[in-house]
Design an enzyme around this catalytic site. Structure first.
Site, PDB file in Angstrom:
ATOM      1  N   GLY A 124       0.816  -1.211   0.000  1.00  0.00           N
ATOM      2  CA  GLY A 124       0.000   0.000   0.000  1.00  0.00           C
ATOM      3  C   GLY A 124       0.853   1.266   0.000  1.00  0.00           C
ATOM      4  CG  ASP A 141      -8.884   0.743   1.453  1.00  0.00           C
ATOM      5  OD1 ASP A 141      -7.813   0.683   0.827  1.00  0.00           O
ATOM      6  OD2 ASP A 141      -8.994   1.173   2.604  1.00  0.00           O
ATOM      7  NE  ARG A 159     -34.738  -9.752  11.671  1.00  0.00           N
ATOM      8  CZ  ARG A 159     -34.586 -11.060  11.812  1.00  0.00           C
ATOM      9  NH1 ARG A 159     -33.820 -11.742  11.002  1.00  0.00           N
ATOM     10  NH2 ARG A 159     -35.192 -11.691  12.782  1.00  0.00           N
ATOM     11  NE  ARG A 179     -27.325 -17.341 -29.557  1.00  0.00           N
ATOM     12  CZ  ARG A 179     -27.012 -18.323 -28.721  1.00  0.00           C
ATOM     13  NH1 ARG A 179     -27.534 -19.499 -28.860  1.00  0.00           N
ATOM     14  NH2 ARG A 179     -26.183 -18.119 -27.738  1.00  0.00           N
ATOM     15  CD  GLU A 237     -18.239 -23.092 -27.107  1.00  0.00           C
ATOM     16  OE1 GLU A 237     -18.869 -24.042 -26.633  1.00  0.00           O
ATOM     17  OE2 GLU A 237     -18.736 -21.957 -27.271  1.00  0.00           O
TER      18      GLU A 237
END
Ligand code: ADP
Length: 798
Positions: free
Chosen positions: A136, A184, A219, A493, A651
């Site tokens: 950092g 962060d 909640r 499609r 593929e």
């Protein structure tokens, strides 16, 4: 606007930016050029391991010695066994792990001159004068100071008789490079620090999980995320997780915020929301600089809203877990490029950091980045929040603005952003399913409604448009769509024929549609291009037509990245992690087939992110010679004790050399040396909830499209274009350019930026064989440290 800008954006995008990284490792002559050391320092971050691996193997593949410094600057000062020569195998099996496997520690003594002199001794006495630090802003400040003091430190060592003048003269400069590891993302200047994307994954997973339980019980949850000075994780996490209220250090709420928060959450309930989520950065403050605690937010919500409210502090969960696909491949690319930088003949005048900016590797003067970061922090301390926000940069501010609109309770038509030309915008999906389609549809809908447009959701893509199946979409109709995978509107499609075009024209007229936003992949683009071409025959097509790229294949022109591909990549990487874990027996080769149709993006990036030994791409095809070469390497590795090899095959790489064929060939030829298993990952790659990155990208595209739409006057040329982000710029390309930019037969762009990364995979996959400088014999660097005559001087820290 508009049209002119769109056109020029289209032209400007070719060629696609600058060279990503200069790679020609396969032909590089092996010649020692100095010695490199690498360390990780400060807080750990997911992806540090990938960077260390790439630095070590990248260095070894260039024939230089690489040393690993354990436990950060602490190890550098201590020396001895803390600084060890690295072999190829030293960094095996770490790519998928979180944290840093070479250790990190804080070091007080490195902050003193005495400590740094010891560190200098420990490097120079080993012949090391090139140092990569991953950490950092504290760690990077350390390296800047160390580098600038180096000549004086060596002079002191000569004076003290600890090294000879010749040794000092042989290493006049310490070459340094910094990579930013910090979850962060608080360093100004790079787009994403190492670890930030993984932390966002943890946050998004947590918000998604909490949303489902919160909704069940109606909640309210307050979720505290990391970020003492920087609201990056809160803003991105809140945007990706569709949080209802956000509290961050750079945008402190004005007095009375508690009442406004209550009002907004109550209105949300009224509108039908079943849960309320408040995301709070740990460093959130009010306008007076007073910290806002999760407990305070909870008590306000319980007392004034009367809701059962729970707090979840995510804490170190955000640092933990496996690194995301992005953190793995980004860190790999950066680490690899860092070696080139350290070995390049010309050193920089000032210390540099390397980071990713606009999807491209960039160098930044280290102190500029640190000073800019400090300026942002100073502005926060002084209560100058506008300056702090400005220092975070445009994309941070825009994300915050987008969050405020998207996660509001209703359109804010009073905000002065109301369009002067309200339209009836039809939104539809087309092509294969891609995670993030819903996110894009929701964002288009809400941004459009917020401007005063009318939005019509078309069901099942162009088929629904042809059949007139559509419905109005209101603000709450798209509630909950942001984080969800699949396509709520439905998707098909369909290749448009003449009859279809006629039916679409009728539908557009009947529903008075005067803008079309098509969210989809290749077939969506083909359909839009067709509509554009047929404008002279069908004047109703002369309306603004925008396409948003969503496909896991990342095979569309005009954009470096399409929505969905990051999610698919993460699914692939997770699956491969598991597949690798399943190999308990030694001597196992896995051939994993991934999707992509005729585009090898997923295959190559998955190979970089998982450390696959070999990847086969449709762009290159498969030859018998390539299979033989791979077999030879594989046999050699297994003979030398390797336990596992991973081969990834896209593929569409070859019609003849199928995954099954390859597996059987390897199995037959491998004999008793290794056995082969295949895994065809299939449709799991198209499923799942979108990754935080894809949610963000979908939202950014939607924002850009609605902004652009608002610039178009009725008498303007009506654009038909696709949005994209390429070489860092977000812009549009006309469908008029579609055919020119693509290889129609193979359904992919003619120029593919990521192919430049091919060489990194090759260089990091197998150790090169090199000549032992003493014996002259060829050895593999993973099985011999090839500087056998070295005498290491060590000095222990007292
Ligand atoms: P981070 O790198 O994550 O910001 P720290 O700020 O704790 O973490 O810094 C890590 C280490 O870097 C410190 O323990 C120290 O050894 C070194 N370091 C930090 N700041 C300086 C400095 N100004 N001068 C020299 N070394 C420093």
């Amino acid at each position: 606007m508009g049209t002119a800008e769109i056109r020029s954006a289209g032209r400007a995008r070719e060629p696609l930016g600058s060279t990503l990284v200069n790679i020609d490792k396969t032909t590089r002559s092996v010649q020692a050029k100095g010695r490199i050391a690498v360390l990780t320092s400060g807080g750990d971050a997911q992806g540090m391991n990938a960077a260390v691996r790439a630095i070590v193997r990248g260095g070894l593949s260039q024939g230089v010695d690489v040393f690993i410094v354990h436990d950060g600057y602490h190890g550098l000062v201590k020396g001895g066994d803390q600084i060890r020569p690295a072999t190829w195998n030293s960094v095996g099996g770490i790519l998928h792990r979180g944290g840093t496997s070479i250790g990190t520690a804080r070091s007080k003594s490195f902050t003193t001159r005495d400590g740094r002199r010891k560190a200098a001794f420990n490097l120079v006495s080993r012949g090391i004068d090139r140092l990569a630090v991953i950490g950092g802003d504290g760690s990077l400040t350390g390296i800047a100071i160390f580098g600038s003091e180096w000549p004086e430190l060596l002079a002191e060592l000569v004076d003290r008789g600890e090294i000879t003048a010749e040794v000092a003269e042989a290493h006049p400069i310490l070459h340094t490079i910094g990579l930013v590891g910090s979850i962060d993302n608080d360093l100004v200047g790079t787009d994403s620090t190492i670890g930030a994307d993984s932390a966002l994954h943890r946050i998004t997973e947590a918000i998604d999980a909490i949303t489902s339980t919160a909704a069940s019980h109606q909640r309210t949850f307050v979720i505290e995320v990391m970020g003492r000075r920087c609201g990056y994780l809160a803003v991105r996490g809140g945007l990706a997780g569709a949080a209802d209220w956000l509290l961050i250090p750079e945008d402190p709420p004005r007095d009375g915020w508690e009442e406004r928060m209550i009002e907004s959450l109550a209105a949300g309930r009224q509108a039908g929301r079943r849960d309320s989520i408040v995301v709070l950065a740990e460093g959130a403050i009010d306008r007076h600089g007073k910290p806002i605690t999760a407990e305070h937010v909870r008590s306000v919500l319980e007392e004034d809203l009367g809701e059962d409210t729970r707090i979840t502090v995510l804490g170190h969960v955000q640092r933990g877990g496996a690194p995301s696909a992005f953190d793995r491949y980004m860190s790999t690319i950066l680490g690899f490029a860092a070696v080139d930088d350290l070995l390049s003949a010309d050193s920089h005048d000032e210390p540099q950091i390397m980071g990713l900016r606009n999807n491209r590797i960039t160098h930044l003067p280290l102190m500029n980045a640190i000073n800019a970061t400090r300026a942002a922090n100073r502005a926060l301390d002084e209560g100058d929040y506008a300056a702090a926000l400005a220092a975070r940069g445009g994309s941070f501010r825009e994300a915050l603005a987008r969050h405020k609109i998207l996660n509001g309770v209703e359109p804010d038509l009073s905000a002065g952003t109301r369009t002067s030309r309200p339209r009836r915008i039809a939104v539809l999906h087309a092509g294969g399913p891609a995670p993030g389609m819903n996110t894009a549809a929701r964002a288009v809908t809400r941004f459009a409604l917020d401007r005063g447009h009318h939005v019509i959701g078309v069901e099942d893509g162009f088929t629904g448009l042809i059949e007139g199946r559509m419905r109005d979409l209101g603000w709450m109709d798209v509630s909950g769509w942001g984080p969800s995978g699949g396509a709520k509107l439905g998707v098909t499609r369909r290749r448009l024929d003449g009859k279809d075009l006629y039916a679409i024209a009728r539908s557009i007229e009947a529903h008075r549609i005067d803008a079309l936003v098509v969210i989809g992949g290749w077939s969506a683009y083909e359909a839009c291009a067709r509509m554009w071409r047929e404008r002279s025959s069908y004047p109703t097509f002369d309306i603004p037509i925008f396409a948003i790229p969503t496909t896991i294949n990342n095979n569309l022109p005009g954009t470096d990245l399409s929505v969905g591909s990051d999610t698919a990549l993460n699914s692939i990487v997770e699956s491969i992690d598991r597949i690798k874990q399943s190999a308990v027996a030694a001597g196992r080769c896995f051939v994993v087939e991934v999707m992509g149709r005729h585009c090898g993006y997923l295959a190559l990036m998955a190979a970089l992110a998982t450390g696959a030994e070999r990847v086969f791409l449709p762009e290159e095809g498969i030859t018998l010679a390539a299979l033989e070469e791979e077999l030879t390497k594989m046999k050699r590795s297994f003979k030398q004790g390797k336990r596992l090899e991973l081969v990834i095959r896209s593929e569409g790489s070859s019609k003849v050399y199928t995954t099954d064929f390859m597996a059987r060939l390897f199995e037959e030829e491998g004999g008793s040396l290794f056995s082969v298993r295949t895994a065809i990952l299939g449709h799991l790659q198209q499923g799942g909830d979108p990754s935080p990155f894809d949610r963000m990208l979908a939202t950014r595209f939607a924002w850009r499209v609605i902004n652009e739409l608002d610039q178009i006057a009725d008498d303007d040329h009506q654009p038909a274009c696709f949005v994209g982000v390429a070489a860092g710029q977000m812009g549009f390309t006309d469908f008029a350019d579609f055919n020119r930019l693509v290889d129609i037969e193979n359904q992919r762009p003619k120029t593919q930026w990521w192919l430049e990364l091919r060489g990194i995979n090759t260089a990091l996959a197998h150790p090169p064989s090199i000549a032992n400088p003493v014996s002259g014999k060829k050895v593999l660097v993973d099985h011999a440290v090839y500087h056998p005559n070295d005498q290491y001087h060590t000095q222990e820290e007292t």
